[in-house]
Design an enzyme around this catalytic site. Structure first.
Site, PDB file in Angstrom:
ATOM      1  CG  LEU A 184      16.618  16.127  28.084  1.00 46.10           C
ATOM      2  CD1 LEU A 184      17.450  16.972  26.795  1.00 46.10           C
ATOM      3  CD2 LEU A 184      16.317  17.069  28.628  1.00 46.10           C
TER       4      LEU A 184
ATOM      5  N   GLY B   7     -10.776  -9.688  -6.863  1.00 44.79           N
ATOM      6  CA  GLY B   7     -10.420  -8.105  -7.213  1.00 44.79           C
ATOM      7  C   GLY B   7      -9.899  -8.940  -8.557  1.00 44.79           C
TER       8      GLY B   7
ATOM      9  NE  ARG C   8      12.169  -5.147  27.810  1.00 47.09           N
ATOM     10  CZ  ARG C   8      11.424  -4.684  26.012  1.00 47.09           C
ATOM     11  NH1 ARG C   8      11.648  -5.310  25.173  1.00 47.09           N
ATOM     12  NH2 ARG C   8      11.260  -3.718  26.333  1.00 47.09           N
TER      13      ARG C   8
ATOM     14  CD  GLU D 296     -10.284 -12.949   1.163  1.00 51.38           C
ATOM     15  OE1 GLU D 296     -11.262 -12.407   2.259  1.00 51.38           O
ATOM     16  OE2 GLU D 296     -11.277 -13.581   0.302  1.00 51.38           O
TER      17      GLU D 296
ATOM     18  CB  CYS E 219      -0.972  -0.354   1.368  1.00 47.93           C
ATOM     19  SG  CYS E 219       0.154   0.720   2.665  1.00 47.93           S
TER      20      CYS E 219
ATOM     21  CB  SER F 296       8.166  10.917  29.295  1.00 53.52           C
ATOM     22  OG  SER F 296       8.334   9.559  29.287  1.00 53.52           O
TER      23      SER F 296
ATOM     24  CG  LEU G 125      19.625  13.316  36.822  1.00 54.70           C
ATOM     25  CD1 LEU G 125      20.175  12.577  37.174  1.00 54.70           C
ATOM     26  CD2 LEU G 125      18.650  12.270  35.970  1.00 54.70           C
TER      27      LEU G 125
HETATM   28  C1  LIG Z   1       6.550   4.373  21.136  1.00 59.17           C
HETATM   29  C2  LIG Z   1       7.438   4.628  22.425  1.00 59.17           C
HETATM   30  C3  LIG Z   1       8.038   3.226  23.366  1.00 59.17           C
HETATM   31  C4  LIG Z   1       8.945   3.077  24.363  1.00 59.17           C
HETATM   32  N1  LIG Z   1       9.467   1.735  24.924  1.00 59.17           N
HETATM   33  C5  LIG Z   1      10.104   1.774  26.120  1.00 59.17           C
HETATM   34  C6  LIG Z   1      10.194   0.772  26.270  1.00 59.17           C
HETATM   35  O1  LIG Z   1      10.545  -0.123  25.753  1.00 59.17           O
HETATM   36  N2  LIG Z   1      11.016   0.276  27.420  1.00 59.17           N
HETATM   37  C7  LIG Z   1      11.154   1.843  28.243  1.00 59.17           C
HETATM   38  O2  LIG Z   1      11.910   1.087  29.166  1.00 59.17           O
HETATM   39  N3  LIG Z   1      10.916   2.639  27.551  1.00 59.17           N
HETATM   40  C8  LIG Z   1       9.973   2.630  26.862  1.00 59.17           C
HETATM   41  N4  LIG Z   1       9.879   3.761  26.340  1.00 59.17           N
HETATM   42  C9  LIG Z   1       9.550   5.388  27.381  1.00 59.17           C
HETATM   43  C10 LIG Z   1      11.023   6.435  27.259  1.00 59.17           C
HETATM   44  O3  LIG Z   1      12.340   4.821  27.555  1.00 59.17           O
HETATM   45  C11 LIG Z   1      11.083   7.697  28.267  1.00 59.17           C
HETATM   46  O4  LIG Z   1       9.597   7.711  27.431  1.00 59.17           O
HETATM   47  C12 LIG Z   1      11.983   7.751  27.704  1.00 59.17           C
HETATM   48  O5  LIG Z   1      12.999   7.658  27.835  1.00 59.17           O
HETATM   49  C13 LIG Z   1      12.085   9.411  28.567  1.00 59.17           C
HETATM   50  O6  LIG Z   1      13.038  10.519  27.815  1.00 59.17           O
HETATM   51  P1  LIG Z   1      12.341  11.223  27.258  1.00 59.17           P
HETATM   52  O7  LIG Z   1      14.320  12.701  26.496  1.00 59.17           O
HETATM   53  O8  LIG Z   1      11.556  11.819  25.378  1.00 59.17           O
HETATM   54  O9  LIG Z   1      11.462  12.247  28.324  1.00 59.17           O
HETATM   55  P2  LIG Z   1      10.483  13.488  28.152  1.00 59.17           P
HETATM   56  O10 LIG Z   1       9.636  12.584  27.831  1.00 59.17           O
HETATM   57  O11 LIG Z   1      11.417  14.837  27.590  1.00 59.17           O
HETATM   58  O12 LIG Z   1      11.052  14.555  29.322  1.00 59.17           O
HETATM   59  C14 LIG Z   1      10.216  13.152  30.745  1.00 59.17           C
HETATM   60  C15 LIG Z   1      10.439  13.832  32.084  1.00 59.17           C
HETATM   61  O13 LIG Z   1      11.590  13.313  32.662  1.00 59.17           O
HETATM   62  C16 LIG Z   1      12.622  15.060  33.030  1.00 59.17           C
HETATM   63  N5  LIG Z   1      13.329  15.149  32.589  1.00 59.17           N
HETATM   64  C17 LIG Z   1      13.790  14.936  31.224  1.00 59.17           C
HETATM   65  N6  LIG Z   1      15.502  15.167  31.981  1.00 59.17           N
HETATM   66  C18 LIG Z   1      15.863  15.560  33.023  1.00 59.17           C
HETATM   67  C19 LIG Z   1      16.639  16.510  33.659  1.00 59.17           C
HETATM   68  N7  LIG Z   1      18.038  16.447  33.315  1.00 59.17           N
HETATM   69  N8  LIG Z   1      15.892  16.857  35.076  1.00 59.17           N
HETATM   70  C20 LIG Z   1      15.633  16.161  35.640  1.00 59.17           C
HETATM   71  N9  LIG Z   1      14.615  16.013  34.684  1.00 59.17           N
HETATM   72  C21 LIG Z   1      14.483  15.463  34.153  1.00 59.17           C
HETATM   73  C22 LIG Z   1      10.814  16.224  32.323  1.00 59.17           C
HETATM   74  O14 LIG Z   1      11.087  17.278  33.398  1.00 59.17           O
HETATM   75  C23 LIG Z   1      10.171  15.220  32.456  1.00 59.17           C
HETATM   76  O15 LIG Z   1       9.268  14.926  33.476  1.00 59.17           O
HETATM   77  C24 LIG Z   1       8.903   4.542  25.363  1.00 59.17           C
HETATM   78  C25 LIG Z   1       8.700   5.480  24.353  1.00 59.17           C
HETATM   79  C26 LIG Z   1       7.439   5.433  23.375  1.00 59.17           C
HETATM   80  C27 LIG Z   1       7.632   7.132  23.004  1.00 59.17           C
HETATM   81  S1  FES Z   2       3.119  -1.480   2.418  1.00 57.99           S
HETATM   82 FE1  FES Z   2       3.529  -1.466   4.301  1.00 57.99          FE
HETATM   83  S2  FES Z   2       2.156  -1.517   5.689  1.00 57.99           S
HETATM   84 FE2  FES Z   2       1.004  -0.993   3.186  1.00 57.99          FE
END
Ligand SMILES: Cc1cc2nc3c(=O)[nH]c(=O)nc-3n(C[C@H](O)[C@H](O)[C@H](O)COP(=O)(O)OP(=O)(O)OC[C@H]3O[C@@H](n4cnc5c(N)ncnc54)[C@H](O)[C@@H]3O)c2cc1C
Ligand code: FES
Ligand code: FES
Length: 1337
Positions: free
Chosen positions: A280, A1093, A443, A1275, A138, A284, A425
């Site tokens: 960052l 089709g 895990r 299918e 697709c 999250s 941090l």
């Molecule tokens: C699709 C998806 C899949 C994921 N899969 C996994 C997984 O398999 N396993 C897993 O463990 N995690 C998983 N995660 C979570 C991911 O690991 C965390 O969301 C990520 O590590 C957060 O980091 P960030 O920099 O994006 O935080 P942000 O979203 O930018 O910030 C998160 C929080 O941290 C605080 N913060 C950030 N830096 C500092 C600092 N220096 N000092 C004080 N506070 C701070 C911020 O104030 C905020 O409250 C997944 C997330 C997504 C979206």
């Molecule tokens: S070709 Fe990957 S979702 Fe359709």
């Protein structure tokens, strides 16, 4: 390009810019939905370090796709390039644009798929290869795939297969089964193979030679030349070398983004805004905003502060800046592991193990270490390991610095152990491990990669030197409570103990006592998680034991019960640390060959690339959402019921209507014509039957405004009884949607009296979400005259949309034109629902136009999916294994309205006998009415569910009488089905034998092995559905425009139709074009479904072409040496019509349910599949190794083997998802859907498909019925995915035999790790079930 220049002024260069919009109201940015322009700060004004957002900035690039908005699917992948102030190099990394705040891109260059290459200018090798390797169907996932691969190649021009798998692990594809995508990527790897025709001239791709056994020619691809890549914009480089130290502030309508230039400024700002989060990676904060509505008026971005990216090492340990991304952390740790002795790197190795699997590459590139730690997610993979590894957190504030431990109290969020509001941090200190210390990580998740863990753990033990006496022990778990849990008490009590079995027993007892789980965890996961808690410890015990046994370490007493015998501990450890492998095999079994006499230019039967393949790869393929928007267009958002069964007392729209931008709210009263059917309303009237039923729709100037208004619509309900969700409850309440369907032959009761043995059993098959990558979308454009409407819609059935809109608006059908350019995956889910959306969107007749696009969450909530099934069987058989009697009764969960449920029941009853001839047979089926969204058509239409009951029953007999039971009971000669339709099973026997022959020659590791046969009937059981029309025009320059009634869903129908037209007209496909499917050109079309089709539309195209050729014959005869263009010119001169309608008056089909006989299907597709898997009995993981799958399919003479193999692989993978990973949609006790996106509904990822995957098309097979003797394969492959399910069941049965547990166990699909683990019952499952936690049975 002016846009780029303009963006660079503000510190961001968009390489060719990008398409998506930002919601300037809260700075939550890319890619926003529908608007194909960028509403960014760049359209605002910049003054004294402050940037004010005030007007949109149009970009109109549509390559980047939006499919989930949560970072979980990779469709929106783009490449970000930034200057790294520490290494002083340019860093290229992939990100999911839907989670990238645009303000975070200050100083960055963004490359979208448009910037990589284009058909108009120059294709990039990545784009060329993914298309020519048949890696697009697709095409909705393709730009994301291209960008992931492109970014990989920017960093590693000749990557390893492991790197390739890692790079693509965060990209989902619902169509292809991943094999061809991976194959295209492998062409860049040093060790990949090429077309076997090479060396003998040209490859099949040139259409100049007979078919080869490979589907593409690697050697013909243009080489990758890394020197030709786009450079980092010099303006940005200059900026990076002379960094701006001032604080930059971006003001949005609701949010202010502050980006300080120095650490000092950041610390001051933290004092001023103590509640403002540091942003960052936004991985999250972003998802929390979207799914939980978290809102922060001020955001502090430390992205420009290099102190947070510093890394330093000492002889004692490693300090990593909190701002480093998880991908950078992975590289840093890998570096330390390669430099330091093994004993010092135990914690680093454990972290690395998790970092390979945590999320996908894009998320690891975005997420920061600090963000990860500070988010303290209960499922965090790293925090348990960091906690046991004695990690310390270096904090900083205006007042100074201090260090705190990353321990139990910190993870629990205790104020005494936490950061103060003004603190940040700064960095994370991870000490080296020491001699006699062992650290490991575990895990278990639904998928190998890109899935949150069910349970995750970090474990560390320190022994007294030279002994096995425990000096220190730390165990931490995630996924078992609200926060990461540290089993401190258990560890304390085990100090001083020897590392032996009594310690193991004691540890398990203590752990189960301490790590208590909340009792109400849904889906019985409590026992599973408790089992994992102890199973992980057992794995750790074995791993450490193995280390201690290494030469130079301890000598342990002989006769330890858990010694490393290959049957127990050794193999368990091997499975505990599986590597993600990148070696999927390709179709090495023979393909059918094109007749050697076939003309070289005749493309039929050759593996021609998908017509849109290159456009998919460059992002130039236009989907419904990509149609350019116009000024003042309106957006529609749906208000849905929050109650499962209730009377509507009142609907209060006043607040919603007062909101800015809101134009109107449509209710049932606004519908001028018919509001759907009496029992299936478009918009609810008086009462609702399920959560998610559409009650009304808000129309507003922007999508965000429409969504806000939805939240302000107040509906009062009065709950009604009964509320039914399950099949069991529906049976209890006699709640059915339609009468029972039944087929019977022979004398079932009498046969049961005469058999040697009888087995009875139950089978549960879960439902399935379509999860097409492109969610439902429709665009309605009213014309100013005569009530005409143009509707652009993503549907499998435009005529149905047309009819529904006509009856809803009460205008004739001829005023409405539906257009379908291409559909981003349908799988049955876009047959009925698009009509509902189209009709509601059309009600207001808003000018210039209105559109409705469902978010993934709403799509999953509203649209329904595959019917879950509950089946009971009773089978009577002789000791020889010959089955004499079979009685099956099935119930499917139809949801709250009839939809296709009656047809699905009929199909499953008709198809349930599969490949078996059983003389005394009774099948009964019924569709239950429940208070869930209505389930609907889904690839296979009941066959995958019904036939699983039959195969389960055959498996049960095979368990008693041996594996030959399947073959013994299969149809052998020309015969009649249960509904008395004659057929010849000869191709089925050939598929079976071919597979058996192939398997004989190959070594099996005899883990879990299963072989399943398949007889799949193609088509609709009604004559009127077997018709099709086409319209072919030849223009005066000789170019040909083909139109037909089929819709391009990714299955390559347009490619096949041009192959047909090309053969008939003897004109190359390059002279031909298909523009779209439109109800104005081909009226009264049938839904593109039921695998026919290409079949029926092909016959219509053939007919039209033959008519045209007949007209041209006299001219060709007169001038045989002339060219096509000469003949067309002459025809025009002679006033011969160059346009023809083709029609196929299709197969007769009928079914008399009274008599139980008929001729419902035109023909059958036969196939057989074998799969081998390995199951980890301690975790239930079967994804560890899907060692191999072989499929032989009878496609007769495939019109296009590349496309047909793609259909088989794609449907097999979807079937494998149905039977193994795609856990049933989860609902709350009130019927509210929990599973709303890729994070909680897991379709197979690239790491889940078989390591070796061979698909073969049965050679020299013929059928007189179909076009050029081809067969429809859309299918049938779905059911073959069950071979993985039965292989898992086989492995579980072996495990149970070894444990002396009764082999019989209820088959429940999908065979999720949880179910598998609990079925492999052992001492750990027993422990986990012991009171007081045992759930009621
Ligand atoms: C699709 C998806 C899949 C994921 N899969 C996994 C997984 O398999 N396993 C897993 O463990 N995690 C998983 N995660 C979570 C991911 O690991 C965390 O969301 C990520 O590590 C957060 O980091 P960030 O920099 O994006 O935080 P942000 O979203 O930018 O910030 C998160 C929080 O941290 C605080 N913060 C950030 N830096 C500092 C600092 N220096 N000092 C004080 N506070 C701070 C911020 O104030 C905020 O409250 C997944 C997330 C997504 C979206
Ligand atoms: S070709 Fe990957 S979702 Fe359709
Ligand atoms: S749309 Fe961004 S990851 Fe799915």
């Amino acid at each position: 390009m002016s846009s780029v220049t303009q963006l660079i002024r503000y510190g961001v260069a968009f390489t060719d810019t990008w398409r998506q919009a930002t919601d300037s109201s809260d700075l939550h940015l890319t890619p926003q939905r529908k608007p194909s322009w960028l509403e960014t700060p760049w359209g605002g004004h910049y003054h004294g370090g402050n940037l004010f957002l005030d007007r949109p900035f149009p970009v109109r690039l549509t390559g980047t796709k939006y499919a989930c908005g949560r970072g979980g699917c990779g469709a929106c992948t783009v490449m970000v390039s930034k200057h790294d102030p520490v290494s002083r190099k340019i860093r290229h990394f992939s990100v999911t644009a839907c989670l990238v705040p645009i303000c975070s891109l200050y100083g960055a260059a963004v490359t979208t798929v448009e910037g990589v290459g284009s058909i108009k200018t120059r294709l990039h090798p990545v784009q060329e290869r993914i298309a020519k390797s048949h890696g697009t169907q697709c095409g909705f996932c393709t730009p994301g795939m291209v960008m992931s691969m492109y970014t990989l190649l920017r960093n590693h021009p000749q990557p390893s297969e492991e790197q390739l798998m890692e790079a693509l692990g965060g990209n989902l594809c619902r169509c292809t089964g991943y094999r061809p995508i991976l194959e295209s990527g492998r062409t860049f790897c040093a060790e990949s193979s090429g077309c076997q025709q090479k060396g003998r001239g040209k490859c099949c791709l040139d259409q100049g030679e007979n078919i080869c056994t490979e589907l593409f020619a690697k050697d013909e691809f243009q080489p990758l030349d890394p020197t030709q890549e786009l450079i980092f914009p010099p303006e940005l480089l200059r900026m990076a070398e002379n960094p701006e130290k001032r604080t930059l502030t971006f003001h949005g309508e609701r949010v202010t983004w502050i980006s300080p230039g120095t650490l000092k400024d950041l610390l001051e700002l933290k004092v001023k805004h103590p509640d403002a989060p540091l942003i960052l990676g936004n991985t999250s904060l972003g998802p929390a905003k979207k799914s939980q509505g978290h809102f922060h008026p001020v955001l502090l971005s430390p992205a420009r502060i290099s102190e947070l990216s510093m890394v330093s090492t000492t002889s004692e340990g490693l300090t990593i800046g909190a701002g480093c991304s998880l991908a950078q952390v992975k590289d840093i740790l890998a570096g330390r592991v390669s430099e330091l002795p093994e004993e010092k790197t135990q914690t680093y190795r454990a972290l690395l193990k998790h970092l390979k699997r945590l999320a996908g590459q894009q998320i690891r590139n975005m997420a920061s270490l600090g963000g990860h730690i500070m988010s303290r997610h209960c499922y965090s993979d790293l925090n348990p390991v960091l906690a046991v590894g004695n990690t310390a957190l270096n904090l900083m504030s205006k007042e100074g610095t201090r260090q705190i431990p990353l321990d139990r109290d910190f993870l629990a969020g205790l104020a005494s152990a936490d950061l103060k509001p003004e603190e940040i941090l700064e960095s994370v200190y991870i000490p080296h491990s020491q001699r006699w210390e062992f650290v490991s990580a575990f895990r278990q998740a639904q998928c190998q990669q890109n899935a949150l863990a069910d349970v995750t753990a970090g474990m560390r033990v320190l022994f007294q030197e030279g002994t096995d006496t425990i000096e220190d022990l730390s165990l931490a778990y995630g996924g078992v409570g609200d926060a990461t849990i540290s089993a401190q008490k258990s560890c304390q009590q085990l100090l001083g103990r020897h590392w032996n079995e009594p310690m193991l027993d004691e540890a398990c007892r203590l752990l189960l006592d301490e790590v208590s789980l909340p009792g109400g965890a849904p889906g019985g996961s409590v026992e599973f998680k408790r089992t994992l808690v102890v199973s992980f410890f057992f794995k750790f015990y074995l791993e450490v034991l193995q280390e201690l046994k290494k030469p130079g370490k301890l000598l342990l007493p002989e006769g330890d019960r858990w010694s490393l015998h290959p049957e127990s501990g050794g193999s368990v450890i091997g499975q505990a640390t599986p590597e993600i492998k990148g070696s999927q095999g390709i179709s090495r079994l023979p393909l059918q060959s094109v007749d050697s006499h076939q003309a070289l230019q005749d493309p039929v039967g050759r593996p021609i690339m998908h017509l849109s393949g290159l456009k998919h790869a460059t992002g130039e393929a236009i989907f419904c959402d990509d149609i350019p928007t116009v000024d003042k267009e309106l957006f529609m958002a749906l208000v849905t019921s929050t109650r499962a069964h209730a009377k509507i007392i009142s609907v209060d729209l006043s607040k919603a209507l007062e909101l800015p931008g809101v134009v109107d709210v449509i209710t049932a009263e606004d519908i001028p014509g018919t509001n759907g059917a009496e029992d299936d309303r478009l918009l609810a009237v008086d009462k609702v039957l399920c959560v998610g039923q559409i009650v009304c729709a808000v129309v507003a100037e922007t999508e965000a405004q429409a969504k806000r208004a939805v939240e302000e619509t107040k509906i009062a309900y009065e709950d009604l009884e009964p509320v039914i969700f399950t099949i069991e409850d529906a049976i209890k309440h006699s709640s059915f949607l339609c009468p029972e369907k039944k087929l019977e032959q022979g004398n079932v009761e009498k046969a049961f009296e005469e058999v040697d043995q009888i087995v009875e059993g139950e089978v549960h098959v879960g439902g399935q979400e379509h999860f097409y990558m492109e969610t439902q979308r429709v665009l309605v454009i009213p014309k100013t005259e005569d009530k005409e409407l143009d509707i652009y819609v993503s549907t499998q059935d435009p005529a149905h949309v047309q009819k529904t809109v006509s009856s809803t608006l009460d205008i004739p059908i001829n005023r409405i034109t539906c257009h379908v350019k291409r559909v981003g995956g349908g799988f049955g889910g876009k047959v009925g629902r698009p009509a509902v959306l189209g009709a509601i969107a059309a009600v207001g007749n808003w000018l210039p136009h209105s559109s409705c696009l469902l978010d993934r969450e709403d799509d999953m909530l509203i649209t329904g999916g595959r019917h879950p099934l509950f089946g009971k069987y009773k089978v009577g058989f002789m000791n020889s294994g010959r089955i004499r009697a079979l009685d099956i009764e099935c119930f499917i969960n139809g949801g709250c309205t009839l939809d296709d449920s009656e047809l699905v029941t009929e199909f499953l009853i008709l198809k349930m006998e599969n490949a078996y001839k059983i003389h005394n047979l009774r099948f009964r089926g019924r569709a239950c009415m429940t208070n869930l969204p209505s389930n609907t058509a889904f690839r296979g239409f009941g066959f995958p569910q019904g036939t699983l009951v039959t195969e389960s029953c055959i498996t049960a007999v095979a368990a008693k009488c041996g594996p030959s039971v399947r073959e013994k009971n299969m149809y052998k000669t020309v015969d009649k089905t249960i509904y008395k339709q004659a057929f010849n099973p000869e191709p089925l026997i050939r598929c079976w034998n071919e597979l058996a022959e192939f398997n004989k020659k190959n070594y099996w590791r005899k883990r879990g092995l299963a072989v399943v046969p398949m007889k799949f009937s193609v088509g609709f059981a009604a004559t009127s559905f077997h018709q099709a029309a086409a319209l072919v025009h030849i223009y005066t320059d000789g170019s040909v425009l083909v139109t037909h009634g089929g819709n391009e869903l990714g299955q390559g129908i347009h490619t096949k139709m041009l192959q047909v037209a090309s053969r008939e007209l003897k004109v190359p496909t390059s002279h031909m074009h298909i523009c779209e499917t439109s109800t104005a050109t081909v009226p009264n079309t049938i839904a593109t479904a039921a695998s026919i089709g290409s079949d029926v539309n092909g016959r219509a195209v053939q007919n039209a072409c033959q008519i045209l050729l007949k007209r041209l014959e006299p001219i060709i005869k007169k001038n045989p040496e002339g060219t096509w263009e000469d003949w067309i010119e002459a025809a025009f001169e002679q006033r011969i019509s160059l346009s023809a309608t083709g029609y196929f008056r299709g197969y007769e089909a009928f079914m008399d349910w009274e008599k139980g006989e008929g001729d419902p299907f035109p023909y059958y597709v036969y196939g057989a599949a074998s799969s081998e898997v390995e199951v980890d009995c301690l975790t239930g993981a079967h994804k560890v190794k899907k060692i191999r799958t072989d499929i032989v399919m009878d496609a007769c003479c495939s019109l296009n083997p590349a496309i047909d193999i793609g259909q088989i692989e794609g449907s097999f993978t979807q079937g494998m998802g149905l039977y193994t990973t795609e856990e049933e949609l989860k609902y709350s006790p009130e019927g509210v859907l929990y599973s709303r996106g890729p994070d909680d509904y897991k379709i197979p990822t690239i790491t889940d498909v078989p390591e070796e995957f061979n698909v073969s098309l049965l050679p020299s097979s013929q059928t007189p019925l179909t076009i050029y003797s081809s067969k429809g394969l859309g299918e049938s492959g779905m059911f073959l995915g069950s071979s993985v399910f039965f292989a898992i069941a086989d492995a579980v049965a072996t495990a149970r035999r070894e444990r002396d547990i009764a082999e019989d166990f209820t088959v429940r699909s999908p065979a999720t790790p949880e179910r598998v683990r609990m079925a492999c019952a052992d001492r750990f499952t027993e422990m986990s079930l012991s009171p007081p936690w045992a759930p009621p049975f």
